[in-house]
Design an enzyme around this catalytic site. Sequence first.
Site, PDB file in Angstrom:
ATOM      1  N   GLY A 158      -0.385  -7.962  17.235  1.00 13.54           N
ATOM      2  CA  GLY A 158       0.723  -8.458  16.421  1.00 13.54           C
ATOM      3  C   GLY A 158       0.436  -9.799  15.783  1.00 13.54           C
ATOM      4  O   GLY A 158       1.341 -10.576  15.498  1.00 13.54           O
ATOM      5  N   SER A 218      -5.077  -5.546  14.960  1.00 14.28           N
ATOM      6  CA  SER A 218      -5.436  -4.959  16.255  1.00 14.28           C
ATOM      7  C   SER A 218      -5.206  -3.447  16.225  1.00 14.28           C
ATOM      8  O   SER A 218      -5.990  -2.688  16.797  1.00 14.28           O
ATOM      9  CB  SER A 218      -4.626  -5.602  17.376  1.00 14.28           C
ATOM     10  OG  SER A 218      -3.252  -5.457  17.126  1.00 14.28           O
ATOM     11  N   SER A 219      -4.170  -2.989  15.533  1.00 12.86           N
ATOM     12  CA  SER A 219      -3.915  -1.543  15.548  1.00 12.86           C
ATOM     13  C   SER A 219      -5.000  -0.768  14.805  1.00 12.86           C
ATOM     14  O   SER A 219      -5.463   0.266  15.285  1.00 12.86           O
ATOM     15  CB  SER A 219      -2.527  -1.188  15.014  1.00 12.86           C
ATOM     16  OG  SER A 219      -2.056  -2.111  14.110  1.00 12.86           O
ATOM     17  N   ASP A 236      -6.668  -2.573   6.224  1.00 14.97           N
ATOM     18  CA  ASP A 236      -7.080  -2.914   7.591  1.00 14.97           C
ATOM     19  C   ASP A 236      -8.099  -1.911   8.116  1.00 14.97           C
ATOM     20  O   ASP A 236      -9.122  -2.276   8.697  1.00 14.97           O
ATOM     21  CB  ASP A 236      -5.865  -2.934   8.520  1.00 14.97           C
ATOM     22  CG  ASP A 236      -4.803  -3.895   8.035  1.00 14.97           C
ATOM     23  OD1 ASP A 236      -5.090  -4.676   7.117  1.00 14.97           O
ATOM     24  OD2 ASP A 236      -3.687  -3.861   8.578  1.00 14.97           O
ATOM     25  N   TYR A 257       8.318  -4.471   6.787  1.00 15.60           N
ATOM     26  CA  TYR A 257       7.143  -4.094   5.996  1.00 15.60           C
ATOM     27  C   TYR A 257       7.475  -2.920   5.086  1.00 15.60           C
ATOM     28  O   TYR A 257       7.233  -2.956   3.874  1.00 15.60           O
ATOM     29  CB  TYR A 257       5.994  -3.723   6.948  1.00 15.60           C
ATOM     30  CG  TYR A 257       4.707  -3.378   6.244  1.00 15.60           C
ATOM     31  CD1 TYR A 257       3.763  -4.354   5.973  1.00 15.60           C
ATOM     32  CD2 TYR A 257       4.450  -2.076   5.820  1.00 15.60           C
ATOM     33  CE1 TYR A 257       2.583  -4.040   5.309  1.00 15.60           C
ATOM     34  CE2 TYR A 257       3.280  -1.755   5.169  1.00 15.60           C
ATOM     35  CZ  TYR A 257       2.352  -2.744   4.920  1.00 15.60           C
ATOM     36  OH  TYR A 257       1.198  -2.429   4.262  1.00 15.60           O
TER      37      TYR A 257
HETATM   38  C1  GLA Z   1      -0.747  -5.010   7.041  1.00 12.33           C
HETATM   39  C2  GLA Z   1      -1.062  -3.621   6.507  1.00 12.33           C
HETATM   40  C3  GLA Z   1      -2.060  -3.672   5.353  1.00 12.33           C
HETATM   41  C4  GLA Z   1      -1.618  -4.678   4.291  1.00 12.33           C
HETATM   42  C5  GLA Z   1      -1.235  -6.012   4.930  1.00 12.33           C
HETATM   43  C6  GLA Z   1      -0.657  -6.975   3.941  1.00 12.33           C
HETATM   44  O1  GLA Z   1      -1.868  -5.579   7.630  1.00 12.33           O
HETATM   45  O2  GLA Z   1      -1.583  -2.801   7.537  1.00 12.33           O
HETATM   46  O3  GLA Z   1      -2.214  -2.394   4.801  1.00 12.33           O
HETATM   47  O4  GLA Z   1      -0.585  -4.175   3.514  1.00 12.33           O
HETATM   48  O5  GLA Z   1      -0.298  -5.842   5.982  1.00 12.33           O
HETATM   49  O6  GLA Z   1      -1.595  -7.292   2.970  1.00 12.33           O
END
Ligand code: GLA
Length: 391
Positions: free
Chosen positions: A128, A133-134, A178, A227
């Site tokens: 978090g 991490s995920s 990510d 989000y």
């Molecule tokens: C998280 C999401 C990514 C991206 C970022 C913000 O990390 O997993 O895909 O949208 O937020 O840039």
Amino acid sequence: MTLDARVYSLFKEKFSREAQYIARAPGRVNLLGEHVDYNDGFVLPAAIDRATYLAFGPSESEVTTLWAADFGQKAVFSAETLAAKTQPDGSPLPDWAFYPAGVMWALTEAGLKTPPLQAVFASDVPRGSGLSSSASVELAFAVAWQQLGGWNVDPMRLAQLGQRAENGYVGVNCGIMDQFASACGVENRLLRLDCRSLTWETVALPAEVAIVVADTTVRRKLTSGEYNRRREACELAVRLLGESLPGIRALRDVSPEDFNRLAAQLPLEARLRARHVVEEIERTRLAQSLLEHGDVASFGALINTCHASLRDFYEVSCPELDVMTTVAQSLPGCWGARLTGAGFGGCTVNLVAREAAQEFSRALAAGYESRTGFHPDIYICQASRGAGLLG
Ligand code: GLA
């Protein structure tokens, strides 16, 4: 004990045999291009030297059995229990197990074999914290099933499958950044990804620069709802701007000039969110040539502007992130500082003159702690390679 040694020895303890393999998948830090991946923009992340380690081997039964060393917990699931998100005894899967179970679900959906496995995993990517991490857990399991399933796909495809797990099973409507960074990381290089075409290249960070990650240690709950809501606001902006700009598919297709001309047509929330995205995509375009010319000062200035935009337009900062960036920006040797990742808490990324990095880290920790009372975790990070098997 290193984390790979730890998961290896825990595997022996839990399953009374040796693990066959160890997979490693890194977290990431993003330098520029925040909240633009799901708007078809450009991102500039690097895989970092903190990772999830997974000791594993095939299971002799029909079920997958996992130990999460960081929680001291076990979870069991199988192809039959996946859809219900339960364990064979009917109890719900613990939250952490949604990521591996989601990977099994996404791979199965794609027609790839996922033989039951036994595994122990642990991570030094703080959860978090904005360091993915995920995604690192997802990619570690994707690598494991690739090995045991006897199939082979390229790292970008593996990243997409990890993203599918998170979108379709965990329920976070994240973009590709990510999982991409965790899958495709290259040692000592930044990655520049076009999130529309999925073409990417590596970019050198000037040798005189260090990337310093500063963890506020503040974690926010319910971030996935916030989000997903940001993403919906961007989609609304595309629909409304499309009335004047036919043919646009994403905010990537809106120039800053067109946006300024048409912004008044948008309701306030969508207008603020879209302004961040349109201008952030423009910043990432500019960054490309600045980095090519080694213009660290101007690149750092874009990073600072990005933070202000995330704070004021995208509204994903928090007081502790603002303190951490304000203190950093006032310190000698700091070219730029901003929150990294989704926001709402977690880490900042700092672009710092290498020779000043130690002193910067010390002064930042002291300044942050004296203003917030929280003891931060600050470290100089190295860009690392992407997910794979060890050894
Ligand atoms: C998280 C999401 C990514 C991206 C970022 C913000 O990390 O997993 O895909 O949208 O937020 O840039």
